[in-house]
Design an enzyme around this catalytic site. Structure first.
Site, PDB file in Angstrom:
ATOM      1  N   THR A 145       0.811  -1.215   0.000  1.00  0.00           N
ATOM      2  CA  THR A 145       0.000   0.000   0.000  1.00  0.00           C
ATOM      3  C   THR A 145       0.850   1.273   0.000  1.00  0.00           C
ATOM      4  O   THR A 145       1.873   1.350   0.668  1.00  0.00           O
ATOM      5  CB  THR A 145      -0.921   0.000   1.242  1.00  0.00           C
ATOM      6  OG1 THR A 145      -1.628  -1.236   1.246  1.00  0.00           O
ATOM      7  CG2 THR A 145      -1.902   1.155   1.226  1.00  0.00           C
ATOM      8  N   GLY A 184       2.456  -3.207   8.107  1.00  0.00           N
ATOM      9  CA  GLY A 184       2.672  -3.527   9.518  1.00  0.00           C
ATOM     10  C   GLY A 184       4.136  -3.804   9.778  1.00  0.00           C
ATOM     11  O   GLY A 184       4.837  -4.349   8.916  1.00  0.00           O
ATOM     12  N   GLU A 429      -6.389  -6.482   3.300  1.00  0.00           N
ATOM     13  CA  GLU A 429      -6.456  -7.733   2.529  1.00  0.00           C
ATOM     14  C   GLU A 429      -7.716  -7.772   1.651  1.00  0.00           C
ATOM     15  O   GLU A 429      -8.428  -8.766   1.586  1.00  0.00           O
ATOM     16  CB  GLU A 429      -6.398  -8.929   3.495  1.00  0.00           C
ATOM     17  CG  GLU A 429      -5.843 -10.222   2.920  1.00  0.00           C
ATOM     18  CD  GLU A 429      -4.755 -10.022   1.898  1.00  0.00           C
ATOM     19  OE1 GLU A 429      -3.769  -9.343   2.219  1.00  0.00           O
ATOM     20  OE2 GLU A 429      -4.904 -10.530   0.781  1.00  0.00           O
TER      21      GLU A 429
HETATM   22  C1  LIG Z   1      -4.652  -2.321  10.321  1.00  0.00           C
HETATM   23  C2  LIG Z   1      -4.155  -2.234   8.917  1.00  0.00           C
HETATM   24  C3  LIG Z   1      -3.033  -2.960   8.539  1.00  0.00           C
HETATM   25  C4  LIG Z   1      -2.540  -2.872   7.241  1.00  0.00           C
HETATM   26  N1  LIG Z   1      -1.412  -3.563   6.900  1.00  0.00           N
HETATM   27  C5  LIG Z   1      -0.896  -3.450   5.655  1.00  0.00           C
HETATM   28  C6  LIG Z   1       0.312  -4.145   5.288  1.00  0.00           C
HETATM   29  O1  LIG Z   1       0.891  -4.883   6.086  1.00  0.00           O
HETATM   30  N2  LIG Z   1       0.807  -3.963   4.043  1.00  0.00           N
HETATM   31  C7  LIG Z   1       0.203  -3.150   3.135  1.00  0.00           C
HETATM   32  O2  LIG Z   1       0.697  -3.018   2.028  1.00  0.00           O
HETATM   33  N3  LIG Z   1      -0.959  -2.481   3.447  1.00  0.00           N
HETATM   34  C8  LIG Z   1      -1.508  -2.615   4.683  1.00  0.00           C
HETATM   35  N4  LIG Z   1      -2.673  -1.957   5.016  1.00  0.00           N
HETATM   36  C9  LIG Z   1      -3.328  -1.116   4.016  1.00  0.00           C
HETATM   37  C10 LIG Z   1      -4.577  -1.765   3.449  1.00  0.00           C
HETATM   38  O3  LIG Z   1      -4.247  -2.910   2.709  1.00  0.00           O
HETATM   39  C11 LIG Z   1      -5.358  -0.747   2.614  1.00  0.00           C
HETATM   40  O4  LIG Z   1      -5.751   0.293   3.480  1.00  0.00           O
HETATM   41  C12 LIG Z   1      -6.554  -1.393   1.959  1.00  0.00           C
HETATM   42  O5  LIG Z   1      -6.143  -2.186   0.885  1.00  0.00           O
HETATM   43  C13 LIG Z   1      -7.602  -0.393   1.463  1.00  0.00           C
HETATM   44  O6  LIG Z   1      -7.035   0.464   0.536  1.00  0.00           O
HETATM   45  P1  LIG Z   1      -7.147   2.062   0.671  1.00  0.00           P
HETATM   46  O7  LIG Z   1      -6.664   2.448   2.012  1.00  0.00           O
HETATM   47  O8  LIG Z   1      -6.486   2.591  -0.540  1.00  0.00           O
HETATM   48  O9  LIG Z   1      -8.692   2.357   0.643  1.00  0.00           O
HETATM   49  P2  LIG Z   1      -9.496   2.971  -0.571  1.00  0.00           P
HETATM   50  O10 LIG Z   1      -9.425   2.014  -1.718  1.00  0.00           O
HETATM   51  O11 LIG Z   1      -9.085   4.376  -0.820  1.00  0.00           O
HETATM   52  O12 LIG Z   1     -10.965   2.908   0.043  1.00  0.00           O
HETATM   53  C14 LIG Z   1     -11.674   4.058   0.526  1.00  0.00           C
HETATM   54  C15 LIG Z   1     -13.164   3.883   0.196  1.00  0.00           C
HETATM   55  O13 LIG Z   1     -13.307   3.847  -1.220  1.00  0.00           O
HETATM   56  C16 LIG Z   1     -14.101   2.741  -1.612  1.00  0.00           C
HETATM   57  N5  LIG Z   1     -13.617   2.199  -2.887  1.00  0.00           N
HETATM   58  C17 LIG Z   1     -12.353   2.140  -3.370  1.00  0.00           C
HETATM   59  N6  LIG Z   1     -12.339   1.523  -4.575  1.00  0.00           N
HETATM   60  C18 LIG Z   1     -13.616   1.184  -4.866  1.00  0.00           C
HETATM   61  C19 LIG Z   1     -14.259   0.492  -5.949  1.00  0.00           C
HETATM   62  N7  LIG Z   1     -13.569   0.009  -6.976  1.00  0.00           N
HETATM   63  N8  LIG Z   1     -15.601   0.309  -5.868  1.00  0.00           N
HETATM   64  C20 LIG Z   1     -16.317   0.763  -4.822  1.00  0.00           C
HETATM   65  N9  LIG Z   1     -15.765   1.409  -3.772  1.00  0.00           N
HETATM   66  C21 LIG Z   1     -14.436   1.614  -3.780  1.00  0.00           C
HETATM   67  C22 LIG Z   1     -13.886   1.695  -0.504  1.00  0.00           C
HETATM   68  O14 LIG Z   1     -15.020   0.829  -0.414  1.00  0.00           O
HETATM   69  C23 LIG Z   1     -13.765   2.581   0.736  1.00  0.00           C
HETATM   70  O15 LIG Z   1     -15.040   2.821   1.261  1.00  0.00           O
HETATM   71  C24 LIG Z   1      -3.188  -2.042   6.298  1.00  0.00           C
HETATM   72  C25 LIG Z   1      -4.331  -1.327   6.671  1.00  0.00           C
HETATM   73  C26 LIG Z   1      -4.823  -1.422   7.957  1.00  0.00           C
HETATM   74  C27 LIG Z   1      -6.036  -0.636   8.356  1.00  0.00           C
END
Ligand SMILES: Cc1cc2nc3c(=O)[nH]c(=O)nc-3n(C[C@H](O)[C@H](O)[C@H](O)COP(=O)(O)OP(=O)(O)OC[C@H]3O[C@@H](n4cnc5c(N)ncnc54)[C@H](O)[C@@H]3O)c2cc1C
Length: 694
Positions: A145, A184, A429
């Site tokens: 991410t 993480g 995930e």
């Molecule tokens: C506790 C925690 C641990 C994590 N650990 C890791 C890790 O070890 N390694 C790593 O790489 N990442 C990690 N992450 C990151 C995590 O994988 C991402 O936050 C996650 O994949 C969601 O992506 P985003 O943050 O870009 O959310 P976004 O994609 O920006 O989502 C925001 C909103 O937009 C909506 N949305 C986005 N795309 C669409 C679509 N195509 N259709 C409809 N709605 C959509 C979603 O439903 C959501 O409501 C971690 C996150 C957390 C909270």
């Protein structure tokens, strides 16, 4: 310790309808697993000094960010050591206190970094690196991410550019948005990462690939030159782990650091693809199945606390205020309904997870033989159950917190930590709303295949069977269908499955028809626009499919229950009946609408279902404590003043409250919180006196 609460809770234990130890063995997969797990958890808790439940757990003291992290890193070290010393892998997927392994600083190394090496590395790379990870000689994380992109992996901006002269890759973060953000254990606990970056060779982009990247010196743990990294600060949960940020400034790694099981860059820059997606699928599926298997434990933790508290807490003089003594809050029907239907969900999650684990194991063996025929189906199953289980358990645990009133809002109840931890799972995930769409995309393809006279995979046979009945005209042909069951028929799994099946088919075909109509009408819209327009129906249909196949999985598990657990059948049947029926009539959700909106279930049938749910609640009332005890959580792993096994909530809560450092310090100063008095209150009072004189 006062005896009253212990008596109250023990009365429930002695009136339960089943053998709690036997249920523990059922949940944990046999007596040997129970013994081994208890022994390991006891050793870890002792080593961390958490074995006295009357002592305030350190996280409720005045820990700042650094101390929280230190505690988390130390706990992770103790778990890693225990695994190495005693030759087990019990903390690979879950920490000693049942959080998913990515909540532990070095557990992340085992739950995600290690599988990346197992599935993405060549045999030579794996032979070199895997023993180092297992022993803890290096620690790793998975850096995918970025600030700008999480869900949309193809949008990642970090680059890995091949330098022919040096035979190296240059890893670079070209924009602010390309900063790795969230992984993480990235901040301070990892020496290495699997970095996901766009592979560039001679100006050509070959897409996102995985690179084993050392980020810290193993001598002095300093970040290597060209790397900036750190912690991302306090989060909603997961505060014992250092989710971090990372920027690369033209950072060089050898060409051989690209994990090259499915694609390789040869010396000189020739790109060779082996076209084998096995690895990516295997990791994703495994991680999702770990989540599905893990989160029911967290829901059960929250319910263990809420149930024990609901038995010992008395409040009010009964429903009409007419009783002479106050009653346990569990006797109020709303509390009774919420607790038991949530307990039923935790067991439903357990059984679905078990079924999924078995399916994933079979699939992984198929993959090793090069058989990909099940990949599409397994992707849908894992994505759908991950979305289902994480939402069910996160929402359920939050309700468990509310079930404890004000005390549930206290950190010392243990509930906020469980709830906030669980609330990460719908996001990482695979964000759930994105996963639901992936599920429906597969279902939609199945309906298109059927429309064009094609065949669909055997695992989707119910959709093929329902095709004639449900497919024409926006699913209208199913509108006249009526459920013919009544009364106690609704306790029959076949009847229950029939209305879950009806709802799923109706929604799948009706939603597919709406998308098709919008893309083929007189003023056609693009498929993507039609998809977006009907997204809420898409999510409804995907959920309905997963809830139907989930219920099938539950009953498949129950019907195959080994003989040694036959004595548990009655209580498990009651629980799963409650799960299945209360999903329809739960007044706190609107999920039930889709079972009845087309008239398939009538008003009087819904009343029959309500009556049966009521009867089941009565039968399960005295089982509530035993059903949560059976998960076998130690007091230390719950870290709850109000949820300990002995039920002595008030004494323990007051004892922990008195031990809070802020109170201890004030008591040394005759009950005065000196910084507030000297720095703020006293000057304010003095000012008021001056004003009064003027
Ligand atoms: C506790 C925690 C641990 C994590 N650990 C890791 C890790 O070890 N390694 C790593 O790489 N990442 C990690 N992450 C990151 C995590 O994988 C991402 O936050 C996650 O994949 C969601 O992506 P985003 O943050 O870009 O959310 P976004 O994609 O920006 O989502 C925001 C909103 O937009 C909506 N949305 C986005 N795309 C669409 C679509 N195509 N259709 C409809 N709605 C959509 C979603 O439903 C959501 O409501 C971690 C996150 C957390 C909270």
């Amino acid at each position: 310790m006062s005896n009253q609460p212990t008596q109250a809770i023990n009365e429930f234990r002695s009136n339960s309808s089943f053998d709690t130890d036997l249920m523990t063995c059922f949940i944990r997969g046999g007596p040997e697993n129970v013994r081994n797990h208890r022994a390991a958890v006891t050793r870890v808790e002792k080593a961390l000094g958490l074995d006295d439940s009357w002592k305030l757990p350190p996280q409720y003291g005045e820990q700042n960010r650094s101390e929280q992290l230190l505690q988390g890193i130390n706990a992770s070290r103790v778990m890693l050591r225990d695994q190495n010393d005693h030759g087990h892998e019990l903390f690979h997927h879950r920490t000693y206190n049942y959080q998913l392994a990515n909540a532990g600083a070095f557990n992340q190394s085992l739950v995600i970094f290690l599988p990346c090496l197992q599935y993405l590395a060549s045999p030579e790379q794996a032979a070199e690196w895997i023993p180092k990870v297992r022993s803890g000689a290096i620690t790793g994380t998975y850096a995918q991410t970025e600030l700008g992109h999480g869900t949309f992996v193809r949008g990642l901006e970090t680059t890995a550019t091949y330098d022919r002269e040096a035979d190296e890759f240059i890893i670079h973060s070209p924009t602010t948005a390309s900063t790795k953000f969230w992984p993480g254990s990235l901040g301070f606990a990892s020496s290495h990462t699997v970095t996901m970056a766009q592979l560039q060779i001679d100006g050509k982009n070959h897409g996102v690939h995985a690179f084993l990247t050392q980020i810290r010196s193993l001598e002095d743990w300093k970040p290597l030159g060209g790397i900036e990294l750190g912690d991302i600060g306090l989060k909603f949960g997961y505060n014992a782990v250092d989710n971090g940020y990372l920027r690369f400034n033209h950072f060089r790694i050898p060409r051989t650091a690209m994990l090259d099981r499915h694609a390789q860059v040869l010396p000189g820059g020739k790109y060779v693809s082996r076209g084998d997606l096995t690895a990516m699928y295997a990791i994703m599926l495994k991680l999702r199945s770990i989540i599905v298997n893990g989160v029911p434990y967290n829901l059960a933790q929250a319910l263990t606390i809420a149930t024990r508290y609901s038995v010992i807490r008395t409040q009010g003089l009964g429903p009409n205020g007419l009783l002479a003594i106050e009653i346990p809050i569990l006797q109020y029907k709303s509390q009774h309904f919420r607790i038991l239907t949530l307990i039923a969900k935790s067991y439903a999650g357990l059984l679905v997870g078990r079924n999924l684990e078995a399916e994933v194991s079979v699939y992984l063996v198929q993959l090793t033989k090069g058989d990909h025929s099940n990949s599409g189906y397994m992707h849908v199953v894992c994505a759908g159950y991950k979305a289902w289980a994480s939402q069910l358990c996160a929402d359920g645990a939050d309700d468990a917190r509310r079930l404890c009133g004000g005390q549930g809002y206290l950190a010392m109840s243990g509930l906020p930590d469980i709830v906030t931890h669980l609330h990460g799972t719908p996001t990482f995930e695979g964000e759930n709303y994105v996963l639901w769409q992936q599920v429906f995309r597969y279902l939609f393809k199945c309906t298109q295949q059927l429309d064009s006279g094609g065949r669909i995979p055997k695992s989707m046979r119910y959709i093929a069977d329902g095709f004639q009945e449900y497919s024409s005209g926006n699913g209208r042909s199913s509108i006249g269908l009526k459920c013919t069951a009544h009364g106690r028929d609704f306790l029959d799994p076949i009847v229950q499955l029939s209305f879950y099946r009806h709802r799923s088919l109706r929604l799948i075909f009706a939603t597919s028809a709406k998308i098709n109509r919008d893309t083929t009408d007189k003023e056609p819209t693009t498929a993507a626009n039609a998809w977006n327009r009907h997204m809420m129906s898409i999510i409804d249909a995907a959920r309905a499919h997963i809830e139907y196949t989930g219920l099938e999985a539950i009953y498949a598990q129950l019907s195959a229950i080994p003989d040694e657990y036959a004595m548990l059948r009655l209580v498990l049947d009651r629980l799963m009946n409650l799960y299945s029926l209360s999903t329809i009539i739960n007044p706190y959700t609107t999920a039930g609408i889709t079972f009845a909106e087309d008239g398939y279930l009538s008003f009087s049938q819904l009343e029959d279902i309500r009556g049966l749910a009521d009867e089941l609640l009565g039968q399960l009332y005295f089982d509530a404590v035993a059903l949560t005890d059976a998960w076998d959580f130690s007091d230390a792993s719950l870290a709850s003043a109000i949820g300990c096994y002995d039920g002595d909530a008030y004494e323990r809560l007051l004892s922990w409250t008195r031990q809070l450092p802020i109170n201890m310090k004030a008591n040394k100063n005759d009950g005065v919180f000196v910084p507030a008095w000297r720095g703020i209150i006293q000057p304010m009072m003095d000012g008021l006196k001056v004003e009064a004189k003027l």
